[in-house]
Write a protein that holds these residues in place. Structure first.
Motif, PDB file in Angstrom:
ATOM      1  N   ALA A 161       8.046   9.935  -0.186  1.00 54.28           N
ATOM      2  CA  ALA A 161       8.478   9.166   0.780  1.00 54.28           C
ATOM      3  C   ALA A 161       7.690   9.908   1.982  1.00 54.28           C
ATOM      4  N   ARG A 162       7.639  11.047   2.431  1.00 56.34           N
ATOM      5  CA  ARG A 162       7.139  11.603   3.268  1.00 56.34           C
ATOM      6  C   ARG A 162       5.221  11.229   3.351  1.00 56.34           C
ATOM      7  N   THR A 163       4.960  11.492   2.350  1.00 55.75           N
ATOM      8  CA  THR A 163       3.590  11.016   2.180  1.00 55.75           C
ATOM      9  C   THR A 163       3.213   9.724   2.333  1.00 55.75           C
ATOM     10  N   ALA A 164       4.088   8.683   1.696  1.00 55.81           N
ATOM     11  CA  ALA A 164       3.870   7.273   2.184  1.00 55.81           C
ATOM     12  C   ALA A 164       4.103   6.738   3.546  1.00 55.81           C
ATOM     13  N   TRP A 179      13.113   7.616   2.357  1.00 54.62           N
ATOM     14  CA  TRP A 179      13.277   7.965   0.839  1.00 54.62           C
ATOM     15  C   TRP A 179      14.143   7.123   0.090  1.00 54.62           C
ATOM     16  N   ARG A 180      15.111   6.432   0.645  1.00 53.53           N
ATOM     17  CA  ARG A 180      15.895   5.282  -0.390  1.00 53.53           C
ATOM     18  C   ARG A 180      15.144   4.115  -0.796  1.00 53.53           C
ATOM     19  N   LEU A 181      14.061   3.864   0.114  1.00 53.79           N
ATOM     20  CA  LEU A 181      13.195   2.731  -0.483  1.00 53.79           C
ATOM     21  C   LEU A 181      12.218   3.339  -1.801  1.00 53.79           C
ATOM     22  N   VAL A 182      11.876   4.480  -1.869  1.00 51.07           N
ATOM     23  CA  VAL A 182      11.145   5.050  -2.791  1.00 51.07           C
ATOM     24  C   VAL A 182      12.250   5.281  -4.070  1.00 51.07           C
ATOM     25  N   TYR A 183      13.518   5.386  -3.813  1.00 46.93           N
ATOM     26  CA  TYR A 183      14.349   5.422  -5.051  1.00 46.93           C
ATOM     27  C   TYR A 183      14.594   4.111  -5.622  1.00 46.93           C
ATOM     28  N   ARG A 189       0.915  -1.053  -0.037  1.00 48.75           N
ATOM     29  CA  ARG A 189       0.045   0.131   0.111  1.00 48.75           C
ATOM     30  C   ARG A 189       0.947   1.104   0.037  1.00 48.75           C
ATOM     31  N   GLN A 190       1.851   1.075   0.794  1.00 48.78           N
ATOM     32  CA  GLN A 190       2.668   2.602   0.871  1.00 48.78           C
ATOM     33  C   GLN A 190       3.485   2.575  -0.345  1.00 48.78           C
ATOM     34  N   ARG A 191       3.907   1.434  -1.291  1.00 46.58           N
ATOM     35  CA  ARG A 191       4.580   1.632  -2.495  1.00 46.58           C
ATOM     36  C   ARG A 191       3.626   2.252  -3.445  1.00 46.58           C
ATOM     37  N   GLU A 192       2.261   1.933  -3.380  1.00 51.62           N
ATOM     38  CA  GLU A 192       1.213   2.263  -4.366  1.00 51.62           C
ATOM     39  C   GLU A 192       0.983   3.797  -3.933  1.00 51.62           C
ATOM     40  N   VAL A 193       1.137   4.291  -2.838  1.00 52.50           N
ATOM     41  CA  VAL A 193       0.993   5.680  -2.501  1.00 52.50           C
ATOM     42  C   VAL A 193       2.236   6.518  -3.061  1.00 52.50           C
ATOM     43  N   ALA A 194       3.337   5.953  -2.908  1.00 51.72           N
ATOM     44  CA  ALA A 194       4.560   6.520  -3.250  1.00 51.72           C
ATOM     45  C   ALA A 194       4.744   6.758  -4.706  1.00 51.72           C
ATOM     46  N   MET A 195       4.284   5.723  -5.515  1.00 48.55           N
ATOM     47  CA  MET A 195       4.604   5.712  -6.895  1.00 48.55           C
ATOM     48  C   MET A 195       3.482   6.556  -7.610  1.00 48.55           C
ATOM     49  N   ALA A 196       2.153   6.648  -6.755  1.00 47.58           N
ATOM     50  CA  ALA A 196       1.274   7.722  -7.430  1.00 47.58           C
ATOM     51  C   ALA A 196       1.562   9.232  -7.139  1.00 47.58           C
ATOM     52  N   CYS A 197       2.406   9.353  -6.042  1.00 49.63           N
ATOM     53  CA  CYS A 197       3.107  10.826  -5.916  1.00 49.63           C
ATOM     54  C   CYS A 197       4.029  11.198  -6.910  1.00 49.63           C
ATOM     55  N   LEU A 198       4.890  10.229  -7.178  1.00 54.94           N
ATOM     56  CA  LEU A 198       5.982  10.453  -8.155  1.00 54.94           C
ATOM     57  C   LEU A 198       5.238  10.609  -9.654  1.00 54.94           C
ATOM     58  N   GLU A 201       2.456  12.045 -10.076  1.00 59.49           N
ATOM     59  CA  GLU A 201       2.023  13.508 -10.080  1.00 59.49           C
ATOM     60  C   GLU A 201       3.107  14.492 -10.061  1.00 59.49           C
ATOM     61  N   GLY A 202       4.370  14.146 -10.348  1.00 63.41           N
ATOM     62  CA  GLY A 202       5.668  14.923 -10.337  1.00 63.41           C
ATOM     63  C   GLY A 202       6.009  15.254  -9.117  1.00 63.41           C
ATOM     64  N   LYS A 203       5.838  14.817  -8.080  1.00 62.55           N
ATOM     65  CA  LYS A 203       6.316  15.089  -6.646  1.00 62.55           C
ATOM     66  C   LYS A 203       7.720  14.507  -6.412  1.00 62.55           C
ATOM     67  N   SER A 204       8.592  15.167  -5.742  1.00 62.48           N
ATOM     68  CA  SER A 204       9.984  14.485  -5.535  1.00 62.48           C
ATOM     69  C   SER A 204      10.099  13.229  -4.825  1.00 62.48           C
ATOM     70  N   VAL A 205      11.113  12.611  -5.019  1.00 55.49           N
ATOM     71  CA  VAL A 205      11.198  11.309  -4.195  1.00 55.49           C
ATOM     72  C   VAL A 205      10.962  11.565  -2.450  1.00 55.49           C
ATOM     73  N   GLN A 206      11.509  12.742  -1.997  1.00 50.90           N
ATOM     74  CA  GLN A 206      11.381  12.990  -0.524  1.00 50.90           C
ATOM     75  C   GLN A 206      10.073  13.163  -0.404  1.00 50.90           C
TER      76      GLN A 206
END
Length: 281
Positions: free
Chosen positions: A257-260, A264-268, A238-247, A249-254
């Motif tokens: 990561a905060r939203t999910a 941040w290294r996991l999002v990378y 679920r956290q991965r899905e949130v993070a990938m949706a943020c990316l 939308e054009g949001k940064s990795v940081q």
């Protein structure tokens, strides 16, 4: 009687019950048609005369499945009820239709004496999940079992000829285990557990409009369990899905990561894996 022989010509003629059948059902590119073909591929029997196909199911769940088959095919003939000395009551129907038998053969490779020879059919991709859903409903297993840590774990499996199982597993977007069942001739099993079963079941049971039989009900029960007591892999998914949706939308990795709520290294790492998958698709 579902058919009778004309005394003058010697030809078999359909009864009014058979005439009302939806003879063209297996020529249609519909999920419900593919689902029914999957049920028949698993549990159906094509008669040697090639004029009819029959299906038998046991227990209350079997009776409900037979009723769904009757509804889809507009079957109004007799339902045969058996009371074996051991085991549950059986319910059987016979669909008298040379057209159905021919379409099952040409579109879904379902033939007389298919048990040792059946292969995965070449059907449109959109029909593959409904077809396998019917197959699993007829000849599969969906269950919830405890892990060594006493956590509920989803299980999905089905059996068939080795060549059918191998090709079916290629269509499923999940990693499963394949094994030959040595004690039987030409029999293999596909088995999915845990998060792999969750991925497979979400694909198999994706269509909300198809029959919700005993196997779907078990999957639905597990889905409710996940929401109440989510294991780590489910929370991470679920956290991965949130993070990938943020990316996306054009949001940064940081920011992603905060939203999910993850490092941040996991999002990378997630983004890198997604890029590799896209480059090889």
């Amino acid at each position: 009687m579902s058919e009778h022989r004309d005394r003058q010509t010697g030809r078999f003629l359909p009864s009014p019950d058979a005439a009302s059948l939806r003879h063209e059902i297996f020529a249609e590119d519909k999920p419900s048609s593919a689902w029914l073909a999957g049920v028949l591929a698993a549990d159906g029997s094509v008669e040697a005369s090639l004029r009819a196909v029959s299906l038998s199911q046991s227990g209350e769940a079997g009776r409900e499945l037979i009723q769904e088959v009757r509804r889809l095919t507009n079957h109004s003939a007799r339902v045969y009820v058996g009371h074996p000395p051991y085991g549950q009551t059986t319910h059987s129907v016979r669909l008298v239709s040379a057209r159905m038998v021919a379409d099952l053969h040409h579109r879904y490779l379902i033939t007389h004496r298919k048990t040792l020879t059946y292969s995965w059919p070449t059907i449109p991709q959109v029909l593959q999940a409904p077809f396998l859903r019917g197959y699993v409903e007829g000849d599969g297993c969906v269950g919830i079992y405890p892990t060594p840590q006493a956590n509920p774990m989803l299980h999905l499996s089905f059996v068939g000829t080795p060549w059918f199982v191998r090709d079916a597993m290629k269509a499923i977007p999940a990693n499963g285990r394949y094994r030959i069942i040595e004690r039987c001739e030409a029999l293999a099993e596909a088995r999915f557990n845990g998060r792999h079963a969750w991925a497979a079941a979400n694909w198999v049971f994706a269509d909300p409009d198809l029959y919700r039989g005993a196997k779907w009900q078990m999957f639905s029960q597990y889905r409710q369990t996940l929401q109440q007591e989510p294991p780590r892999w489910y929370r991470l998914q679920r956290q991965r899905e949130v993070a990938m949706a943020c990316l996306a939308e054009g949001k940064s990795v940081q920011e992603a990561a905060r939203t999910a709520g993850v490092d941040w290294r996991l999002v990378y790492a997630w983004r890198a894996r997604a890029g590799q998958a896209g480059s090889t698709a």
